[in-house]
Design a protein around this motif. Structure first.
Motif, mmCIF file in Angstrom:
data_model
loop_
_atom_site.group_PDB
_atom_site.id
_atom_site.type_symbol
_atom_site.label_atom_id
_atom_site.label_comp_id
_atom_site.label_asym_id
_atom_site.label_seq_id
_atom_site.Cartn_x
_atom_site.Cartn_y
_atom_site.Cartn_z
ATOM 1 N N GLY A 109 7.675 -8.859 11.526
ATOM 2 C CA GLY A 109 9.002 -9.114 12.062
ATOM 3 C C GLY A 109 9.473 -10.545 11.938
ATOM 4 N N LEU A 110 10.376 -10.913 12.848
ATOM 5 C CA LEU A 110 11.079 -12.191 12.770
ATOM 6 C C LEU A 110 10.881 -13.018 14.031
ATOM 7 N N GLY A 223 27.040 -13.062 27.461
ATOM 8 C CA GLY A 223 27.561 -13.198 26.112
ATOM 9 C C GLY A 223 26.527 -12.910 25.047
ATOM 10 N N PHE A 224 26.975 -13.135 23.811
ATOM 11 C CA PHE A 224 26.142 -12.870 22.649
ATOM 12 C C PHE A 224 26.154 -14.081 21.725
ATOM 13 N N ILE A 225 25.001 -14.404 21.178
ATOM 14 C CA ILE A 225 24.856 -15.543 20.281
ATOM 15 C C ILE A 225 24.184 -15.076 18.997
ATOM 16 N N THR A 226 24.348 -15.862 17.951
ATOM 17 C CA THR A 226 23.720 -15.548 16.668
ATOM 18 C C THR A 226 22.680 -16.617 16.340
ATOM 19 N N PRO A 227 21.401 -16.316 16.472
ATOM 20 C CA PRO A 227 20.373 -17.277 16.090
ATOM 21 C C PRO A 227 20.139 -17.256 14.589
ATOM 22 N N ALA A 228 19.389 -18.218 14.101
ATOM 23 C CA ALA A 228 18.867 -18.152 12.737
ATOM 24 C C ALA A 228 17.574 -17.352 12.786
ATOM 25 N N TRP A 229 17.254 -16.668 11.699
ATOM 26 C CA TRP A 229 16.071 -15.801 11.673
ATOM 27 C C TRP A 229 15.069 -16.308 10.646
ATOM 28 N N GLN A 230 13.794 -16.299 11.027
ATOM 29 C CA GLN A 230 12.710 -16.685 10.128
ATOM 30 C C GLN A 230 11.585 -15.654 10.217
ATOM 31 N N PRO A 231 10.904 -15.367 9.111
ATOM 32 C CA PRO A 231 9.778 -14.429 9.171
ATOM 33 C C PRO A 231 8.671 -14.948 10.077
ATOM 34 N N GLN A 232 8.067 -14.042 10.864
ATOM 35 C CA GLN A 232 6.924 -14.427 11.693
ATOM 36 C C GLN A 232 5.761 -14.879 10.815
ATOM 37 N N THR A 233 5.595 -14.217 9.693
ATOM 38 C CA THR A 233 4.535 -14.575 8.750
ATOM 39 C C THR A 233 5.137 -14.662 7.358
ATOM 40 N N ASP A 234 4.589 -15.525 6.541
ATOM 41 C CA ASP A 234 5.081 -15.692 5.176
ATOM 42 C C ASP A 234 3.885 -15.828 4.235
ATOM 43 N N GLY A 261 -0.078 -1.776 -3.682
ATOM 44 C CA GLY A 261 -0.856 -1.660 -2.455
ATOM 45 C C GLY A 261 -0.265 -2.378 -1.264
ATOM 46 N N LEU A 262 0.778 -3.190 -1.478
ATOM 47 C CA LEU A 262 1.402 -3.943 -0.387
ATOM 48 C C LEU A 262 2.684 -3.254 0.057
ATOM 49 N N PHE A 263 2.792 -3.046 1.365
ATOM 50 C CA PHE A 263 3.959 -2.405 1.952
ATOM 51 C C PHE A 263 4.518 -3.291 3.066
ATOM 52 N N ALA A 264 5.769 -3.067 3.385
ATOM 53 C CA ALA A 264 6.390 -3.769 4.502
ATOM 54 C C ALA A 264 7.362 -2.816 5.172
ATOM 55 N N ALA A 265 7.576 -3.024 6.480
ATOM 56 C CA ALA A 265 8.483 -2.148 7.222
ATOM 57 C C ALA A 265 9.131 -2.925 8.352
ATOM 58 N N GLY A 266 10.280 -2.430 8.781
ATOM 59 C CA GLY A 266 10.998 -3.072 9.876
ATOM 60 C C GLY A 266 11.603 -4.390 9.449
ATOM 61 N N GLU A 267 11.655 -5.327 10.369
ATOM 62 C CA GLU A 267 12.280 -6.613 10.102
ATOM 63 C C GLU A 267 11.563 -7.415 9.029
ATOM 64 N N ALA A 268 10.279 -7.150 8.819
ATOM 65 C CA ALA A 268 9.535 -7.866 7.783
ATOM 66 C C ALA A 268 10.072 -7.552 6.394
#
Length: 300
Positions: A109-110, A223-234, A261-268
């Motif tokens: 995820g993020l 209210g609602f805010i927009t953060p910047a997003w970064q991968p938890q792992t890279d 053989g490598l998969f990813a799912a969700g926010e990743a």
């Protein structure tokens, strides 16, 4: 021991994948450092039968269900290095322990990076949020602020307007709205401010006022805010996978990446925030694809 699949990340995508693979009698190593993005959120919404569940309770129930399957093992550690082997992957934890697997699923995820505004951290997850679908209902008909330095603030403002007509849009000093967009918002009596926010004021997690750098204050309760997003792992440098424009792991519709053989799912995989139910579904689909790959390899 070589696991059938290693899963990095214990969010909804990773946990649902572990559940599906465990039920398929696959050996799974699930690595989860217990740092979920929604840990500060008071409740999660939009997941049928679990609407309003706290993140902690969701994880407790999920692990209780997943670990009923003896082939699934949970490791509460962080993976700091991954390398490809001839027929799989080697994962190294922060303590130096190594694991091997035939397949690898990344669901870590993020993480959010917020504007450095005093008071924001104390209010986030209680009265300031990022997803109207997740928390708009709880803030309905309240005086709200939408804060974003991104051009998508126009879309977010129109969306939040569904839950509250008492709305102020703030770009925090950024000139990201066109005159036409400002006109559209004004026609709906949505106030636009391009001032910079100096601080959020509130107590017990409840927003009371927004203070601007010119000293003026605005009464708001959420209210609602927009953060910047970064991968938890890279692990792009170590694994060489193709990335999306947002920094996620590029996959096909089943979660399969450009690396065998490598998969990813969700926010990743998307590099963008996702609702809990969508991430869980993506994890389930990736797990089915992984199981089919392993089956076909066994019969080759």
């Amino acid at each position: 021991m070589i696991y059938d699949c290693a899963i990095i990340g214990g969010g909804p995508a990773g946990l649902n994948a572990a559940l599906v693979l465990g039920r398929a009698r696959r050996t799974v190593a699930l690595f989860d450092n217990d740092r979920p993005r929604n840990k500060v959120t008071h409740a999660s919404h939009g997941f049928l039968t679990q609407d309003g569940v706290t993140p902690a309770e969701f994880r407790r129930i999920a692990y209780q269900e997943v670990l009923r399957y003896p082939s699934v093992e949970h490791y509460p550690v962080s993976i700091v290095n991954v390398r490809r082997l001839e027929n799989g992957f080697e994962l190294t934890t922060e303590s130096g322990e190594r694991f091997q697997s035939r397949k690898l699923l990344i669901t870590s995820g993020l993480k959010e990076v917020y504007p450095a505004i005093p008071g924001l951290k104390e209010l986030y997850g209680r009265s300031l949020f990022h997803c109207p679908y997740c928390d708009g209902w709880e803030l309905r008909d309240q005086p709200l602020i939408v804060l974003s330095e991104h051009p998508k603030v126009f879309h977010l403002a129109k969306l939040v307007h569904q839950w509250s007509r008492d709305l102020v849009v703030c770009t925090n000093g950024a000139a990201v709205l066109t005159e036409e967009q400002k006109g559209v918002l004004a026609s709906r009596k949505i106030i636009v401010s391009e001032q910079t926010v100096a601080a959020f004021h509130g107590s017990d997690g409840k927003l009371r006022q927004v203070e601007f750098t010119d000293g003026t204050r605005l009464d708001r309760t959420g209210g609602f805010i927009t953060p910047a997003w970064q991968p938890q792992t890279d692990f792009r440098e170590q694994l060489g996978y193709e990335a999306t424009e947002l920094g996620g792991i590029r996959t096909d519709e089943t979660g399969r990446s450009s690396v065998p053989g490598l998969f990813a799912a969700g926010e990743a995989s998307t590099g963008a925030p996702s609702q809990l139910i969508l991430s869980a579904a993506a994890g389930s689909l990736a797990a089915v694809t992984i199981n089919v790959e392993l089956m076909e390899e066994a019969f080759a």
